[in-house]
Design a protein around this motif. Structure first.
Motif, PDB file in Angstrom:
ATOM      1  N   HIS A   1      14.725  39.669  41.641  1.00  0.00           N
ATOM      2  CA  HIS A   1      15.263  38.670  40.719  1.00  0.00           C
ATOM      3  C   HIS A   1      16.768  38.893  40.542  1.00  0.00           C
ATOM      4  CE1 HIS A   1      11.140  37.590  39.781  1.00  0.00           C
ATOM      5  NE2 HIS A   1      10.887  38.872  39.540  1.00  0.00           N
ATOM      6  N   PRO A   2      17.584  37.920  40.918  1.00  0.00           N
ATOM      7  CA  PRO A   2      19.045  38.091  40.791  1.00  0.00           C
ATOM      8  C   PRO A   2      19.486  38.139  39.333  1.00  0.00           C
ATOM      9  CG  PRO A   2      18.506  35.841  41.425  1.00  0.00           C
ATOM     10  CD  PRO A   2      17.221  36.614  41.493  1.00  0.00           C
ATOM     11  N   VAL A   3      20.392  39.045  39.058  1.00  0.00           N
ATOM     12  CA  VAL A   3      20.970  39.178  37.716  1.00  0.00           C
ATOM     13  C   VAL A   3      22.440  38.780  37.811  1.00  0.00           C
ATOM     14  CG1 VAL A   3      21.573  40.781  35.859  1.00  0.00           C
ATOM     15  CG2 VAL A   3      19.377  40.999  37.049  1.00  0.00           C
ATOM     16  N   SER A   4      22.874  37.919  36.911  1.00  0.00           N
ATOM     17  CA  SER A   4      24.249  37.418  36.947  1.00  0.00           C
ATOM     18  C   SER A   4      25.139  38.194  35.989  1.00  0.00           C
ATOM     19  CB  SER A   4      24.285  35.934  36.584  1.00  0.00           C
ATOM     20  OG  SER A   4      23.567  35.171  37.540  1.00  0.00           O
ATOM     21  N   VAL A   5      26.370  38.418  36.411  1.00  0.00           N
ATOM     22  CA  VAL A   5      27.399  39.010  35.559  1.00  0.00           C
ATOM     23  C   VAL A   5      28.575  38.039  35.569  1.00  0.00           C
ATOM     24  CG1 VAL A   5      28.943  40.961  35.181  1.00  0.00           C
ATOM     25  CG2 VAL A   5      26.670  41.349  36.155  1.00  0.00           C
ATOM     26  N   ARG A   6      28.931  37.543  34.401  1.00  0.00           N
ATOM     27  CA  ARG A   6      29.968  36.521  34.330  1.00  0.00           C
ATOM     28  C   ARG A   6      31.179  37.018  33.549  1.00  0.00           C
ATOM     29  NH1 ARG A   6      27.689  32.028  36.262  1.00  0.00           N
ATOM     30  NH2 ARG A   6      25.411  31.857  36.229  1.00  0.00           N
ATOM     31  N   ASP A   7      32.264  36.243  33.630  1.00  0.00           N
ATOM     32  CA  ASP A   7      33.497  36.525  32.898  1.00  0.00           C
ATOM     33  C   ASP A   7      34.031  37.933  33.203  1.00  0.00           C
ATOM     34  OD1 ASP A   7      33.309  34.000  31.668  1.00  0.00           O
ATOM     35  OD2 ASP A   7      31.963  34.821  30.148  1.00  0.00           O
ATOM     36  N   ILE A   8      34.041  38.290  34.481  1.00  0.00           N
ATOM     37  CA  ILE A   8      34.551  39.603  34.876  1.00  0.00           C
ATOM     38  C   ILE A   8      36.081  39.574  34.825  1.00  0.00           C
ATOM     39  CG2 ILE A   8      34.640  41.308  36.732  1.00  0.00           C
ATOM     40  CD1 ILE A   8      32.000  40.160  37.765  1.00  0.00           C
ATOM     41  N   ALA A   9      36.661  40.466  34.042  1.00  0.00           N
ATOM     42  CA  ALA A   9      38.110  40.519  33.880  1.00  0.00           C
ATOM     43  C   ALA A   9      38.745  41.649  34.686  1.00  0.00           C
ATOM     44  CB  ALA A   9      38.472  40.684  32.404  1.00  0.00           C
ATOM     45  N   ASP A  10      37.979  42.676  35.003  1.00  0.00           N
ATOM     46  CA  ASP A  10      38.515  43.801  35.765  1.00  0.00           C
ATOM     47  C   ASP A  10      37.358  44.648  36.294  1.00  0.00           C
ATOM     48  OD1 ASP A  10      40.287  45.475  36.978  1.00  0.00           O
ATOM     49  OD2 ASP A  10      41.326  46.100  35.152  1.00  0.00           O
ATOM     50  N   VAL A  11      37.671  45.521  37.231  1.00  0.00           N
ATOM     51  CA  VAL A  11      36.693  46.437  37.801  1.00  0.00           C
ATOM     52  C   VAL A  11      37.262  47.848  37.724  1.00  0.00           C
ATOM     53  CG1 VAL A  11      35.510  47.154  39.913  1.00  0.00           C
ATOM     54  CG2 VAL A  11      35.661  44.731  39.348  1.00  0.00           C
ATOM     55  N   ILE A  12      36.451  48.792  37.254  1.00  0.00           N
ATOM     56  CA  ILE A  12      36.855  50.192  37.168  1.00  0.00           C
ATOM     57  C   ILE A  12      36.127  50.973  38.254  1.00  0.00           C
ATOM     58  CG2 ILE A  12      36.863  52.279  35.746  1.00  0.00           C
ATOM     59  CD1 ILE A  12      37.040  50.498  33.279  1.00  0.00           C
ATOM     60  N   VAL A  13      36.898  51.669  39.080  1.00  0.00           N
ATOM     61  CA  VAL A  13      36.338  52.486  40.160  1.00  0.00           C
ATOM     62  C   VAL A  13      36.269  53.928  39.686  1.00  0.00           C
ATOM     63  CG1 VAL A  13      36.660  53.303  42.522  1.00  0.00           C
ATOM     64  CG2 VAL A  13      37.267  50.954  41.922  1.00  0.00           C
ATOM     65  N   VAL A  14      35.087  54.523  39.805  1.00  0.00           N
ATOM     66  CA  VAL A  14      34.898  55.930  39.434  1.00  0.00           C
ATOM     67  C   VAL A  14      34.864  56.754  40.721  1.00  0.00           C
ATOM     68  CG1 VAL A  14      33.426  57.598  38.270  1.00  0.00           C
ATOM     69  CG2 VAL A  14      33.577  55.253  37.401  1.00  0.00           C
ATOM     70  N   HIS A  15      35.819  57.662  40.887  1.00  0.00           N
ATOM     71  CA  HIS A  15      35.899  58.496  42.079  1.00  0.00           C
ATOM     72  C   HIS A  15      34.897  59.643  42.005  1.00  0.00           C
ATOM     73  CE1 HIS A  15      39.620  56.598  43.640  1.00  0.00           C
ATOM     74  NE2 HIS A  15      39.875  56.393  42.361  1.00  0.00           N
ATOM     75  N   SER A  16      34.697  60.306  43.112  1.00  0.00           N
ATOM     76  CA  SER A  16      33.721  61.403  43.178  1.00  0.00           C
ATOM     77  C   SER A  16      34.085  62.569  42.269  1.00  0.00           C
ATOM     78  CB  SER A  16      33.572  61.896  44.621  1.00  0.00           C
ATOM     79  OG  SER A  16      34.827  62.327  45.137  1.00  0.00           O
ATOM     80  N   ASP A  17      35.385  62.713  41.973  1.00  0.00           N
ATOM     81  CA  ASP A  17      35.798  63.815  41.086  1.00  0.00           C
ATOM     82  C   ASP A  17      35.812  63.409  39.617  1.00  0.00           C
ATOM     83  OD1 ASP A  17      37.908  62.077  41.057  1.00  0.00           O
ATOM     84  OD2 ASP A  17      39.419  63.486  41.787  1.00  0.00           O
ATOM     85  N   GLY A  18      35.308  62.206  39.322  1.00  0.00           N
ATOM     86  CA  GLY A  18      35.209  61.758  37.940  1.00  0.00           C
ATOM     87  C   GLY A  18      36.382  60.918  37.472  1.00  0.00           C
TER      88      GLY A  18
ATOM     89  N   HIS B   1      35.170  35.925  39.535  1.00  0.00           N
ATOM     90  CA  HIS B   1      34.935  36.275  38.130  1.00  0.00           C
ATOM     91  C   HIS B   1      33.459  36.264  37.755  1.00  0.00           C
ATOM     92  CE1 HIS B   1      39.253  36.077  37.552  1.00  0.00           C
ATOM     93  NE2 HIS B   1      39.252  34.930  38.194  1.00  0.00           N
ATOM     94  N   ALA B   2      32.592  36.108  38.740  1.00  0.00           N
ATOM     95  CA  ALA B   2      31.148  36.144  38.470  1.00  0.00           C
ATOM     96  C   ALA B   2      30.411  36.563  39.732  1.00  0.00           C
ATOM     97  CB  ALA B   2      30.656  34.785  37.992  1.00  0.00           C
ATOM     98  N   ILE B   3      29.377  37.359  39.581  1.00  0.00           N
ATOM     99  CA  ILE B   3      28.534  37.760  40.704  1.00  0.00           C
ATOM    100  C   ILE B   3      27.076  37.616  40.314  1.00  0.00           C
ATOM    101  CG2 ILE B   3      30.226  39.364  41.677  1.00  0.00           C
ATOM    102  CD1 ILE B   3      28.639  41.652  40.409  1.00  0.00           C
ATOM    103  N   SER B   4      26.222  37.529  41.292  1.00  0.00           N
ATOM    104  CA  SER B   4      24.782  37.441  41.062  1.00  0.00           C
ATOM    105  C   SER B   4      24.106  38.241  42.157  1.00  0.00           C
ATOM    106  CB  SER B   4      24.319  35.982  41.094  1.00  0.00           C
ATOM    107  OG  SER B   4      22.933  35.887  40.837  1.00  0.00           O
ATOM    108  N   SER B   5      23.323  39.266  41.777  1.00  0.00           N
ATOM    109  CA  SER B   5      22.745  40.154  42.773  1.00  0.00           C
ATOM    110  C   SER B   5      21.394  40.700  42.326  1.00  0.00           C
ATOM    111  CB  SER B   5      23.695  41.328  43.045  1.00  0.00           C
ATOM    112  OG  SER B   5      23.092  42.279  43.902  1.00  0.00           O
ATOM    113  N   VAL B   6      20.473  40.826  43.275  1.00  0.00           N
ATOM    114  CA  VAL B   6      19.162  41.432  42.994  1.00  0.00           C
ATOM    115  C   VAL B   6      19.309  42.941  42.837  1.00  0.00           C
ATOM    116  CG1 VAL B   6      17.879  39.626  44.191  1.00  0.00           C
ATOM    117  CG2 VAL B   6      18.624  41.653  45.461  1.00  0.00           C
ATOM    118  N   MET B   7      20.442  43.497  43.306  1.00  0.00           N
ATOM    119  CA  MET B   7      20.664  44.933  43.163  1.00  0.00           C
ATOM    120  C   MET B   7      20.808  45.343  41.701  1.00  0.00           C
ATOM    121  SD  MET B   7      20.708  46.228  46.254  1.00  0.00           S
ATOM    122  CE  MET B   7      21.562  47.786  46.105  1.00  0.00           C
TER     123      MET B   7
END
Length: 291
Positions: A200-217, A186-192
């Motif tokens: 400098h790592p940036v943190s993203v917290r309280d992740i509830a879901d992930v949306i995948v965007v395909h190549s066709d939109g 539910h949390a990641i930290s990445s320099v990307m």
């Protein structure tokens, strides 16, 4: 050419008979082997009827692996204690038949962790025994300390664990499998994610879901309740519990070696050289030569 073929058939027959004698040497391990072999054969037939050829192959592989302890004892002329032999047989069955084919890795939390911990313990026992047998070889002119024996056992176990993780990663990458089980976090930290493109790592917290965007939109919500970690945490957890198992045996092995191999619980897991009257391959050869 015919003589060579005849000699090869003779050697295979000698090995087969010696392995059969080895299997029946200890009643308890033979009972465990027989029960597991029966269950594997049942599983094999079932997978054949279901046309599940991947599981059918795993069943055949498991059936062959069950013979490995006896084959090693015959070919290398070492005596694997009952405790270690039964543990190896149960580990093979639990990993392949229960874990892979019957999906215990998914259905039972901690199944993978238990097996990796046991693997660390067993591999340390094997590494310890290999060096211990060399240490007692009369042709060698050096003697290894108990600490060094324990250290080699630990390093051997960890090396096996690392190589196995390499194998899992390769299978996942090239065969598109999922041996490295994923983890929902539910949390990641990445320099990307650094907008300045820095380190400098940036943190993203309280992740509830992930949306995948395909190549066709097209957009697809994974619906897992968090971010999907692809195998990293599973690999680190596997290596950690392998480390724990290796440390436990290495510590016990250290005191075993320092005590000059006095009998105790550890003796159930330390192989030793075979006595002459237990060298079944030599016995079979002598018997067949007399005929």
């Amino acid at each position: 050419m015919k003589n060579k073929r005849k000699e090869k058939r003779l050697r295979r027959e000698e090995l087969r008979k010696a392995v059969q004698m080895e299997l029946k040497e200890h009643r308890s391990s033979f009972i465990v082997f027989s029960v597991l072999r029966f269950l594997v054969i049942v599983c094999l037939v079932r997978q054949a009827f279901l046309h599940n050829y991947e599981s059918l192959f795993l069943s055949i592989l498991t059936l062959l692996l069950l013979y490995i302890p006896s084959w090693i004892q015959v070919k290398l002329r070492i005596e694997i204690p009952i405790g270690l032999e039964i543990a190896i047989l149960c580990f093979i069955f639990a990993a392949e038949i229960l874990g892979e084919i019957n999906a215990f890795y998914i259905m039972i939390p901690g199944w993978d962790t238990i097996l990796h911990t046991l693997n660390g313990f067993l591999c340390a026992a094997i590494g310890f025994s290999m060096v211990l047998l060399l240490n007692k070889n009369e042709r060698l002119t050096f003697e290894l300390s108990p600490f060094f024996l324990a250290l080699v056992a630990f390093c051997f176990s960890m090396t096996v664990g690392v190589v196995w993780e390499f194998f899992e990663c390769a299978v996942d990458q090239f065969l598109k499998m999922d041996m490295q089980k994923d983890t929902v976090i539910h949390a990641i930290s990445s320099v990307m994610l650094d907008p300045a493109g820095g380190n400098h790592p940036v943190s993203v917290r309280d992740i509830a879901d992930v949306i995948v965007v395909h190549s066709d939109g097209r957009q697809q919500a994974l619906g897992l309740g968090g971010y999907l970690d692809i195998g990293l945490l599973d690999t680190m957890k596997d290596l950690l519990v392998n480390f724990i198992g290796a440390v436990v045996f290495s510590v016990i092995g250290f005191f075993y070696a320092r005590g000059q191999g006095k009998k105790g619980l550890i003796s159930l897991f330390v192989p030793r050289k075979k006595a002459r009257n237990k060298d079944y391959l030599s016995i079979v050869k002598q018997t067949m030569e007399k005929k």
